[in-house]
Design a protein around this motif. Structure first.
Motif, mmCIF file in Angstrom:
data_model
loop_
_atom_site.group_PDB
_atom_site.id
_atom_site.type_symbol
_atom_site.label_atom_id
_atom_site.label_comp_id
_atom_site.label_asym_id
_atom_site.label_seq_id
_atom_site.Cartn_x
_atom_site.Cartn_y
_atom_site.Cartn_z
ATOM 1 N N ALA A 138 0.828 -1.210 0.000
ATOM 2 C CA ALA A 138 0.000 0.000 0.000
ATOM 3 C C ALA A 138 0.860 1.257 0.000
ATOM 4 N N VAL A 139 2.004 1.205 0.683
ATOM 5 C CA VAL A 139 2.942 2.330 0.643
ATOM 6 C C VAL A 139 3.521 2.472 -0.748
ATOM 7 N N ASP A 140 3.917 1.352 -1.354
ATOM 8 C CA ASP A 140 4.456 1.388 -2.717
ATOM 9 C C ASP A 140 3.479 2.034 -3.690
ATOM 10 N N MET A 141 2.187 1.769 -3.494
ATOM 11 C CA MET A 141 1.160 2.269 -4.409
ATOM 12 C C MET A 141 0.769 3.709 -4.130
ATOM 13 N N LEU A 143 -0.953 4.605 -1.593
ATOM 14 C CA LEU A 143 -2.232 4.600 -0.892
ATOM 15 C C LEU A 143 -2.075 4.943 0.579
ATOM 16 N N MET A 144 -0.841 4.898 1.081
ATOM 17 C CA MET A 144 -0.585 5.107 2.496
ATOM 18 C C MET A 144 0.842 5.613 2.664
ATOM 19 N N GLY A 145 1.027 6.562 3.567
ATOM 20 C CA GLY A 145 2.374 6.988 3.924
ATOM 21 C C GLY A 145 2.911 6.123 5.047
ATOM 22 N N ARG A 146 4.017 6.554 5.637
ATOM 23 C CA ARG A 146 4.584 5.788 6.742
ATOM 24 C C ARG A 146 4.284 6.450 8.089
ATOM 25 N N GLY A 147 3.099 7.045 8.161
ATOM 26 C CA GLY A 147 2.663 7.681 9.396
ATOM 27 C C GLY A 147 2.007 6.695 10.335
ATOM 28 N N LEU A 148 1.107 7.215 11.188
ATOM 29 C CA LEU A 148 0.485 6.399 12.224
ATOM 30 C C LEU A 148 -0.304 5.209 11.668
ATOM 31 N N GLY A 223 -10.607 -11.500 -13.635
ATOM 32 C CA GLY A 223 -10.187 -11.307 -12.255
ATOM 33 C C GLY A 223 -10.490 -9.909 -11.771
ATOM 34 N N ASN A 224 -9.836 -9.557 -10.675
ATOM 35 C CA ASN A 224 -10.073 -8.262 -10.041
ATOM 36 C C ASN A 224 -9.503 -7.125 -10.880
ATOM 37 N N MET A 225 -10.254 -6.048 -10.977
ATOM 38 C CA MET A 225 -9.796 -4.845 -11.663
ATOM 39 C C MET A 225 -9.792 -3.709 -10.645
ATOM 40 N N GLY A 226 -8.637 -3.503 -10.022
ATOM 41 C CA GLY A 226 -8.539 -2.510 -8.968
ATOM 42 C C GLY A 226 -7.264 -1.708 -9.074
ATOM 43 N N VAL A 227 -6.983 -0.967 -8.016
ATOM 44 C CA VAL A 227 -5.822 -0.074 -8.009
ATOM 45 C C VAL A 227 -4.528 -0.852 -8.204
ATOM 46 N N ALA A 228 -4.413 -2.000 -7.565
ATOM 47 C CA ALA A 228 -3.154 -2.749 -7.613
ATOM 48 C C ALA A 228 -2.837 -3.280 -9.004
ATOM 49 N N GLN A 229 -3.845 -3.358 -9.878
ATOM 50 C CA GLN A 229 -3.619 -3.952 -11.188
ATOM 51 C C GLN A 229 -3.098 -2.959 -12.229
ATOM 52 N N PRO A 300 2.955 -0.491 -11.914
ATOM 53 C CA PRO A 300 4.426 -0.438 -11.913
ATOM 54 C C PRO A 300 5.028 0.082 -10.617
ATOM 55 N N ARG A 301 4.215 0.663 -9.732
ATOM 56 C CA ARG A 301 4.745 1.174 -8.471
ATOM 57 C C ARG A 301 5.003 0.066 -7.451
ATOM 58 N N HIS A 302 4.506 -1.127 -7.719
ATOM 59 C CA HIS A 302 4.784 -2.242 -6.811
ATOM 60 C C HIS A 302 6.288 -2.461 -6.679
ATOM 61 N N ARG A 303 6.711 -2.810 -5.478
ATOM 62 C CA ARG A 303 8.103 -3.203 -5.258
ATOM 63 C C ARG A 303 8.229 -4.657 -4.845
#
Length: 397
Positions: A138-141, A143-148, A223-229, A300-303
């Motif tokens: 989720a950080v790679d994408m 969608l989320m920072g490294r905060g709380l 299959g799933n068609m979402g943000v990760a794809q 492509p942002r996946h690590r």
């Protein structure tokens, strides 16, 4: 062995996770093991419901709803889910059951407290099957920072790792993430590839010969068609190939981007694509028998490394793949080594188009590609080997 499987997805759901756990459960029973599956269920009238499913005891335990609700409510409900399941388990006929091993499937990352209780009661080891590394992806994408929020989810994930005696990741590229975890005595880390059981023979209601794409070479995505794809690049590919009357695209499934992509295709006036709702997993092989190339898309942002379940279904059906994935993904090497398709790692549209056209020529000239696809599936993704690996790891502990 007497095993208990903890998950949050199972038939009749049609998600890729549900299909995987369906096939794993069937094979465990076929190989002579006794299996109990524990699942959360938000729609029960009572605290529990015990069913028999193809020789598997399925105990559904009342827990808060975690699907198709708002993000905040879902997060709170997922935190409470394992504790609710544990409470209802103690009220069920299986409260005093003892097992030789616990297997659990992530996602979700929240099952740790329940698994720890099962381990303690049975004095048995636990095997964690990890299919994605959350919250890192989720950080790679973005969608989320490294905060709380990240730190909270990361703490939950690391707690579930601490409960496991064995962790199975889906590709070698994910092993490095668990170096510190593995350093502690008594812990085992191994590659456990995704798996599928024998293909079904159910007729698919989608008949391409009855659609405007009749006679074309079909690129299929099921299959799933979402943000990760990262489906936008695939949409752009369809635009690039719309002048080719011998090429068509078929998309089957659901997800956060499904309706958006469908509306976008309509707005662009694309006549080379059809969208269909999700179908039964047992109908997928018959759909693929009508197609020529399977599509794999990862943002492509996946690590992290990921070999999607749909790639396995393509291989099982003998479909070469056109893949657009993050650079360095283990999937790329697999495709190239076994010559089962073409893969783009730089997210370049023109390169992807060139590969698509090259692959169309290859499947006409290379009659052995179907056999290479099926051979790769048999070598690395058959569920028989998966069950033997899990059982051997638990027995060794």
């Amino acid at each position: 062995m007497r095993l208990v499987l903890v998950a949050d997805t199972f038939p009749p759901l049609r998600t890729s996770g549900a299909v995987q756990l369906r096939d794993l459960s069937r094979e465990l029973v076929r190989q002579g093991h006794q299996l109990t599956v524990l699942l959360p269920a938000a729609d029960l009238d009572g605290p529990w419901r015990l069913d028999d499913w193809e020789g598997v005891r399925v105990l559904r335990l009342r827990a808060p709803k975690t699907k198709d609700i708002g993000y905040v409510r879902r997060t709170l409900n997922e935190f409470w889910m394992p504790f609710a399941m544990r409470r209802q388990l103690r009220r069920s006929p299986l409260a005093l059951e003892r097992f030789d091993g616990v297997v659990w499937y992530s996602p979700s990352i929240f099952h740790g407290p329940l698994v720890k209780t099962l381990k303690r009661q049975s004095h048995c080891p636990a095997y964690l099957i990890i299919r994605d590394i959350f919250p890192e992806w989720a950080v790679d994408m973005g969608l989320m920072g490294r905060g709380l929020p990240y730190r909270v989810f990361d703490a939950v994930a690391r707690y579930q790792y601490s409960v496991a005696d064995v962790i199975g990741v889906q590709t070698p590229g994910n092993l490095g993430y668990f170096d510190r975890w593995q350093a502690q005595a008594g812990r085992r880390l191994q590659v456990l590839p995704n798996w599928l059981g024998a293909p079904a023979q159910r007729r698919c209601p989608i008949r391409i010969y009855q659609t405007p794409l009749v006679g074309r070479k079909i690129f299929v995505y099921a299959g799933n068609m979402g943000v990760a794809q990262g489906m936008d690049r695939v949409m752009e590919l369809m635009v690039q190939l719309q002048t080719r009357t011998d090429v068509g695209f078929v998309f089957v499934g659901r997800g956060s981007d499904a309706q958006r992509l469908k509306a976008q295709a309509h707005g662009l006036g694309l006549n080379n694509v059809l969208f269909f709702d999700e179908i039964d997993p047992d109908e997928i092989p018959d759909l693929y028998a009508q197609c020529h190339v399977g599509l794999v898309a990862l943002d492509p942002r996946h690590r992290s490394h990921n070999i999607p379940g749909k790639f396995l279904t393509y291989m099982q059906s003998g479909l070469p793949v056109l893949a657009n994935v993050n650079a360095g993904n283990d999937l790329s090497g697999l495709i190239r080594e076994h010559r089962v398709g073409l893969v783009c790692e730089n997210n370049d549209l023109l390169a992807l188009k060139q590969m698509a056209e090259e692959l169309l020529e290859q499947i006409d000239a290379d009659t052995n590609v179907l056999h290479r696809c099926k051979a790769l599936f048999d070598q690395q993704f058959a569920v028989e080997a998966t069950v033997k690996q899990i059982v051997a790891a638990l027995s060794a502990q």
